[in-house]
Design a protein around this motif. Structure first.
Motif, PDB file in Angstrom:
ATOM      1  N   ALA A 150      47.263  35.275  49.578  1.00  0.00           N
ATOM      2  CA  ALA A 150      47.463  36.730  49.187  1.00  0.00           C
ATOM      3  C   ALA A 150      47.781  37.004  47.868  1.00  0.00           C
ATOM      4  N   VAL A 151      47.740  36.073  46.759  1.00  0.00           N
ATOM      5  CA  VAL A 151      48.030  36.068  45.362  1.00  0.00           C
ATOM      6  C   VAL A 151      46.791  36.897  44.765  1.00  0.00           C
ATOM      7  N   ASN A 152      46.899  37.952  44.006  1.00  0.00           N
ATOM      8  CA  ASN A 152      45.941  38.701  43.426  1.00  0.00           C
ATOM      9  C   ASN A 152      44.896  38.040  42.708  1.00  0.00           C
ATOM     10  N   MET A 153      43.701  38.105  42.774  1.00  0.00           N
ATOM     11  CA  MET A 153      42.803  37.139  41.889  1.00  0.00           C
ATOM     12  C   MET A 153      42.679  37.340  40.648  1.00  0.00           C
ATOM     13  N   LYS A 154      43.230  38.551  40.089  1.00  0.00           N
ATOM     14  CA  LYS A 154      43.319  38.825  38.664  1.00  0.00           C
ATOM     15  C   LYS A 154      44.508  37.894  38.152  1.00  0.00           C
ATOM     16  N   ALA A 155      45.520  37.501  38.727  1.00  0.00           N
ATOM     17  CA  ALA A 155      46.699  36.976  38.559  1.00  0.00           C
ATOM     18  C   ALA A 155      46.512  35.168  38.350  1.00  0.00           C
ATOM     19  N   ILE A 156      45.493  35.028  39.549  1.00  0.00           N
ATOM     20  CA  ILE A 156      45.054  33.586  39.709  1.00  0.00           C
ATOM     21  C   ILE A 156      44.291  33.162  38.639  1.00  0.00           C
ATOM     22  N   SER A 157      43.263  34.169  38.143  1.00  0.00           N
ATOM     23  CA  SER A 157      42.509  33.918  36.806  1.00  0.00           C
ATOM     24  C   SER A 157      43.082  33.660  35.669  1.00  0.00           C
ATOM     25  N   GLU A 158      44.190  34.451  35.538  1.00  0.00           N
ATOM     26  CA  GLU A 158      44.900  34.330  34.357  1.00  0.00           C
ATOM     27  C   GLU A 158      45.878  33.094  34.192  1.00  0.00           C
ATOM     28  N   PHE A 159      46.293  32.659  35.548  1.00  0.00           N
ATOM     29  CA  PHE A 159      47.038  31.272  35.576  1.00  0.00           C
ATOM     30  C   PHE A 159      46.145  30.283  35.191  1.00  0.00           C
ATOM     31  N   LEU A 160      44.747  30.332  35.426  1.00  0.00           N
ATOM     32  CA  LEU A 160      43.909  29.150  35.295  1.00  0.00           C
ATOM     33  C   LEU A 160      43.410  29.386  33.803  1.00  0.00           C
ATOM     34  N   GLY A 161      43.593  30.329  33.298  1.00  0.00           N
ATOM     35  CA  GLY A 161      42.983  30.591  31.764  1.00  0.00           C
ATOM     36  C   GLY A 161      41.478  30.889  31.741  1.00  0.00           C
ATOM     37  N   HIS A 162      40.995  31.655  32.811  1.00  0.00           N
ATOM     38  CA  HIS A 162      39.747  32.388  32.922  1.00  0.00           C
ATOM     39  C   HIS A 162      39.652  33.556  32.353  1.00  0.00           C
ATOM     40  N   ALA A 163      38.750  34.041  31.978  1.00  0.00           N
ATOM     41  CA  ALA A 163      38.434  35.351  31.392  1.00  0.00           C
ATOM     42  C   ALA A 163      37.925  36.449  32.486  1.00  0.00           C
ATOM     43  N   SER A 164      37.500  36.077  33.761  1.00  0.00           N
ATOM     44  CA  SER A 164      37.067  36.591  34.830  1.00  0.00           C
ATOM     45  C   SER A 164      37.300  36.514  36.010  1.00  0.00           C
ATOM     46  N   PRO A 165      38.107  37.446  36.816  1.00  0.00           N
ATOM     47  CA  PRO A 165      38.711  37.146  37.952  1.00  0.00           C
ATOM     48  C   PRO A 165      37.231  36.695  38.797  1.00  0.00           C
ATOM     49  N   ASP A 166      36.204  37.183  38.817  1.00  0.00           N
ATOM     50  CA  ASP A 166      34.987  37.262  39.663  1.00  0.00           C
ATOM     51  C   ASP A 166      34.417  35.667  39.423  1.00  0.00           C
ATOM     52  N   PHE A 167      34.642  35.311  38.042  1.00  0.00           N
ATOM     53  CA  PHE A 167      34.433  33.707  37.806  1.00  0.00           C
ATOM     54  C   PHE A 167      35.100  32.927  38.684  1.00  0.00           C
ATOM     55  N   THR A 168      36.498  33.121  38.674  1.00  0.00           N
ATOM     56  CA  THR A 168      37.463  32.380  39.465  1.00  0.00           C
ATOM     57  C   THR A 168      37.168  32.356  41.062  1.00  0.00           C
ATOM     58  N   GLU A 169      36.876  33.431  41.630  1.00  0.00           N
ATOM     59  CA  GLU A 169      36.688  33.747  43.034  1.00  0.00           C
ATOM     60  C   GLU A 169      35.363  32.907  43.267  1.00  0.00           C
ATOM     61  N   GLU A 170      34.225  33.006  42.453  1.00  0.00           N
ATOM     62  CA  GLU A 170      33.059  32.563  42.822  1.00  0.00           C
ATOM     63  C   GLU A 170      32.832  31.151  42.803  1.00  0.00           C
ATOM     64  N   VAL A 171      33.565  30.523  41.861  1.00  0.00           N
ATOM     65  CA  VAL A 171      33.468  28.928  41.216  1.00  0.00           C
ATOM     66  C   VAL A 171      34.682  28.379  41.758  1.00  0.00           C
ATOM     67  N   TYR A 172      35.682  28.810  41.792  1.00  0.00           N
ATOM     68  CA  TYR A 172      36.923  28.095  41.890  1.00  0.00           C
ATOM     69  C   TYR A 172      37.718  27.990  43.386  1.00  0.00           C
ATOM     70  N   VAL A 173      37.303  29.066  44.074  1.00  0.00           N
ATOM     71  CA  VAL A 173      37.919  29.169  45.585  1.00  0.00           C
ATOM     72  C   VAL A 173      37.040  28.775  46.543  1.00  0.00           C
ATOM     73  N   TYR A 174      37.533  28.084  47.327  1.00  0.00           N
ATOM     74  CA  TYR A 174      36.734  27.295  48.356  1.00  0.00           C
ATOM     75  C   TYR A 174      36.663  28.224  49.666  1.00  0.00           C
ATOM     76  N   GLN A 175      35.684  28.375  50.119  1.00  0.00           N
ATOM     77  CA  GLN A 175      35.505  29.353  51.199  1.00  0.00           C
ATOM     78  C   GLN A 175      35.771  28.744  52.531  1.00  0.00           C
ATOM     79  N   GLU A 176      35.683  27.546  52.604  1.00  0.00           N
ATOM     80  CA  GLU A 176      36.128  26.789  53.715  1.00  0.00           C
ATOM     81  C   GLU A 176      37.255  26.019  53.680  1.00  0.00           C
ATOM     82  N   GLU A 177      37.996  25.716  54.728  1.00  0.00           N
ATOM     83  CA  GLU A 177      39.115  25.072  54.774  1.00  0.00           C
ATOM     84  C   GLU A 177      39.166  23.597  55.337  1.00  0.00           C
TER      85      GLU A 177
END
Length: 219
Positions: A150-177
């Protein structure tokens, strides 16, 4: 490989930001706020495109997003402090120690080479029975763990150095564990874990000898 893996998994840093000539230094860590600052990368300067001898070197981050601060857990900061104590001891006892301030470094202070860690990482994942995993995949794992907690996606994107939270969620977040059985590491740990010092009662860390080390000793 412990510290490089620890940093990549708990701070989401790229391998080029973790080790090598632009690896994280102690001066990049704020131990008061438990924060790591990233402001450089490894690459080839393209200012002179006609130069056929472009070399890999330390460069400023590609974008403002690459310059970032990453919070780390308290226990990770503790591990870095322990490593610093080791570093200071190396400075005293290793001849010609290269004081370059790198957290992840050889016994003489010089930085690790990226290729060696890629090879060792491959061997480790094979030992664990995992499918082919690249070091960069650790950034995806980092993003997925934060998202699942439950960490905010905008914060995750900033930690990774990405410009867009949408890009981080679409490309970097696994949908299945997917869970893997890595209990084989418990057997390995029994062979390499620190042993208690007889006189001081402190843990004495040691590194197992490689095949090359044995050949050197035998010679």
């Amino acid at each position: 490989m412990y510290l490089p893996l620890l940093l990549s998994l708990t701070a989401g840093t790229r391998i080029s930001e973790t080790i090598g000539t632009i690896g994280i230094k102690y001066s990049d860590v704020d131990f008061t706020s438990n924060t790591i600052y990233i402001d450089r990368q490894l690459g080839r300067s393209l200012k002179d495109e006609a130069d056929n001898n472009l070399i890999t070197q330390q460069l400023e981050s590609k974008t403002p997003n690459g310059i970032r601060s990453i919070p780390i857990p308290d226990w990770v900061a503790d591990e870095l402090i322990v490593r610093r104590a080791w570093y200071e001891r190396q400075k005293l006892f290793v001849p010609n120690f290269c004081e370059m301030d790198y957290i992840c470094c050889h016994c003489d202070g010089t930085p690790f080479h990226r290729k060696s860690f890629s090879d060792d990482f491959y061997k480790l994942t094979c030992m664990c029975g995992l499918p082919p995993v690249h070091w960069h995949d650790l950034r995806h794992m980092y993003a997925s763990v934060l998202k699942n907690n439950a960490v905010n996606m905008k914060a995750i994107s900033e930690f990774l150095g990405h410009a867009s939270p949408d890009f981080t969620e679409e490309v970097y977040v696994y949908q299945e564990e997917i869970a893997y059985d890595c209990t084989i590491l418990e057997e390995v740990w029994e062979n390499i874990r620190p042993e208690k010092g007889e006189k001081l009662g402190q843990d004495e860390l040691f590194v197992p000898l490689t095949d090359e080390d044995y050949e050197f000793i035998s010679a």
